[in-house]
Design a protein around this motif. Structure first.
Motif, PDB file in Angstrom:
ATOM      1  N   THR A 408      12.833  -7.297  -6.282  1.00  0.00           N
ATOM      2  CA  THR A 408      11.969  -8.339  -7.791  1.00  0.00           C
ATOM      3  C   THR A 408      13.158  -7.745  -9.144  1.00  0.00           C
ATOM      4  N   GLN A 412      14.534 -10.255 -10.901  1.00  0.00           N
ATOM      5  CA  GLN A 412      14.865 -10.689 -12.957  1.00  0.00           C
ATOM      6  C   GLN A 412      15.731 -10.146 -13.262  1.00  0.00           C
ATOM      7  N   GLU A 413      16.754  -9.357 -13.164  1.00  0.00           N
ATOM      8  CA  GLU A 413      18.423  -9.135 -14.105  1.00  0.00           C
ATOM      9  C   GLU A 413      18.341 -10.754 -14.941  1.00  0.00           C
ATOM     10  N   ALA A 424      11.174  -9.155 -20.197  1.00  0.00           N
ATOM     11  CA  ALA A 424      10.265  -8.509 -19.282  1.00  0.00           C
ATOM     12  C   ALA A 424       9.408  -8.768 -20.083  1.00  0.00           C
ATOM     13  N   GLU A 428       5.907 -10.338 -19.317  1.00  0.00           N
ATOM     14  CA  GLU A 428       4.372 -10.709 -18.805  1.00  0.00           C
ATOM     15  C   GLU A 428       3.736 -11.084 -19.635  1.00  0.00           C
ATOM     16  N   VAL A 458      12.781 -19.437 -16.098  1.00  0.00           N
ATOM     17  CA  VAL A 458      12.527 -18.574 -15.211  1.00  0.00           C
ATOM     18  C   VAL A 458      11.094 -18.620 -14.460  1.00  0.00           C
ATOM     19  N   GLU A 469       4.795 -13.257  -9.827  1.00  0.00           N
ATOM     20  CA  GLU A 469       5.526 -12.623 -10.066  1.00  0.00           C
ATOM     21  C   GLU A 469       6.797 -14.100 -10.452  1.00  0.00           C
ATOM     22  N   TRP A 470       7.854 -13.329 -10.801  1.00  0.00           N
ATOM     23  CA  TRP A 470       9.046 -14.199 -11.374  1.00  0.00           C
ATOM     24  C   TRP A 470       9.924 -13.259 -11.388  1.00  0.00           C
ATOM     25  N   ARG A 471      10.880 -14.593 -11.509  1.00  0.00           N
ATOM     26  CA  ARG A 471      12.501 -13.848 -11.287  1.00  0.00           C
ATOM     27  C   ARG A 471      13.394 -15.095 -12.625  1.00  0.00           C
ATOM     28  N   ARG A 472      14.419 -14.317 -12.847  1.00  0.00           N
ATOM     29  CA  ARG A 472      15.032 -15.909 -13.665  1.00  0.00           C
ATOM     30  C   ARG A 472      15.477 -16.067 -12.888  1.00  0.00           C
TER      31      ARG A 472
END
Length: 473
Positions: A408, A412-413, A424, A428, A458, A469-472
């Protein structure tokens, strides 16, 4: 069984260490007068991978990588800067260590510096003079007599007739033959006091080639398993190492049937930048520390090992972005799997495919292809099977020093140095607003929030239990 492509034989050979279960390996390191560039990074990453796999295969490895801390370039740079040699070299040794640490690489077991091995260097030169393979010229330099060593040219495949003085680094006036190379350089009056040592041949300093022979033989013995370095070192540096090392041991009577200096010679391929040779004059010269301002260290390692270590590799930002996308895909598979302490399944078809690839001359492209296929299986699986496959994916990748971070956090970085857009905290907040919209059955608003975030790279992934959940991207 591990097969290694041996530059000396120009073929893959079954690896058989001199001492069962133990491997002695020497790699030519850096000349420390400037910061390390991506060519240095490839050497460090490739042989870090080799050591990792050897140790994962059960071998006890002694890994030596030298530091050249006396050299014409070092002397010239120190004079330009008006500083002592030791201050200059220590600064760039520290910088090299910092780059290596940020890349997540292990330190060699021994990291000898040439200036700490002056007595050993002089001892080897003395033996070569005794065996009449070396002589002192009129200019004070001590040179190796190439034509008196019958095996010269085996590594590079060059005959003496093909060689010419233009291929040599420095052709001095005191040489008997333009093919001869310097072992001990006589001090020049204008050179600083800290660039010279006393010797039987007058004050001076060692030549570059003799340094590696003296240090490797002192730390690993006169006969060891693996010697590595960049392809550019095959000739003349490694050719000269063989000549002076075996010459000091056997003299002029040396034959091909004598025990060799090194059993397996390994050379990694060149790096090109946008299909051109990397050089400062072309403006395409990249330092490791500058690259790492924009790309995660794991991305750079992954990029280097997607190509076979012997192949040339083309460097570009686009290639690094592609490597990052590949890591995102692998980390995404892990992020979708429950945390598991299960070990790697060594009997799985994935482990066998991975191991077979690595044992085929460290075929990292095929090993990484196996990881991608395994990641696809992780994505399709459910429950305990998913957890076991994910554990195997992480375990196999770990032998290449990948996928050991929290998935995660990695996802997310985003890219280093780039404008990652939303923070972030803001993301959220948007996720919370989307949850509220869904609870109010305002699905149009919820969809708009997802779409707006996606437009800003995103990606949202809804999980069981109402979690998101999320990610770039």
């Amino acid at each position: 069984m591990l097969q290694i492509y041996n530059t000396l034989s120009r073929s893959k050979q079954a690896f058989k260490p001199i001492e069962p279960g133990k491997v002695k390996m020497y790699v030519c390191g850096m000349t420390v007068y400037d910061f390390c560039h991506i060519g240095h990074a490839r050497v460090m990453i490739v042989f870090d991978m080799v050591v990792c796999w050897l140790r994962a295969s059960g071998y006890e490895v002694v890994y030596v990588r030298n530091i050249t801390d006396i050299d014409d370039k070092i002397i010239n740079r120190a004079i330009e800067n008006g500083e002592p040699i030791s201050a200059l070299t220590q600064r760039f040794i520290d910088a090299m260590h910092a780059d290596s640490d940020e890349l997540g690489l292990m330190h060699p077991d021994h990291e000898p510096r040439a200036t700490d091995y002056i007595s050993q260097l002089q001892g080897m030169i003395g033996r070569l003079i005794e065996k009449e393979l070396a002589y002192q010229g009129d200019d004070g330099d001590v040179n190796f007599a190439v034509r008196l060593f019958p095996e010269y040219g085996r590594l590079s495949g060059k005959s003496l007739d093909e060689l010419n003085a233009g291929e040599r680094v420095a052709v001095g006036g005191g040489k008997r033959d333009p093919l001869d190379f310097v072992l001990w350089k006589s001090a020049k009056p204008e050179e600083p006091a800290d660039t010279r040592w006393k010797s039987p041949w007058g004050e001076g300093r060692p030549g570059w080639h003799i340094e590696c022979s003296a240090m490797s033989c002192d730390l690993l013995g006169e006969h060891f398993d693996i010697h590595g370095g960049g392809a550019d070192l095959q000739f003349p540096h490694h050719e000269n190492e063989i000549a002076q090392s075996e010459g000091a041991l056997y003299g002029q009577d040396h034959t091909a049937s004598d025990e060799p200096f090194v059993n397996y010679w390994m050379h990694n391929g060149h790096i090109r930048v946008n299909e051109e040779k990397m050089s400062k004059s072309l403006g395409n010269f990249f330092l490791i520390r500058d690259v790492l301002k924009n790309f995660d260290p794991e991305v750079l390692r992954f990029f280097m090992l997607r190509a076979h270590y012997r192949s040339p590799i083309n460097y570009s930002d686009a290639q690094l972005e592609e490597a990052r996308s590949g890591l995102v895909r692998l980390y995404t598979a892990l992020s979708q799997s429950p945390a598991s302490n299960q070990p790697t399944d060594p009997y799985s078809p994935w482990a066998k495919r991975f191991s077979d690839a690595m044992n085929d001359d460290f075929n990292t492209p095929e090993a990484i292809a196996a990881l991608f296929d395994l990641a696809s299986e992780v994505n399709r699986a459910q429950g305990d099977e998913k957890a076991q496959l994910a554990a195997t994916l992480k375990g196999l990748a770990g032998t290449l020093n990948f996928l050991q971070r929290d998935p995660t956090l990695f996802l997310q970085e985003g890219s280093r140095g780039a404008d990652v857009g939303l923070s972030a905290a803001v993301i959220e907040e948007q996720i919370a607003a989307r949850v509220a919209a869904k609870q109010a059955k305002d699905f149009a608003k919820a969809d708009l929030i997802r779409k707006t975030l996606l437009e800003q790279s995103v990606v949202l992934e809804d999980k069981p239990g109402g979690l998101t959940e999320w990610r770039r991207n």
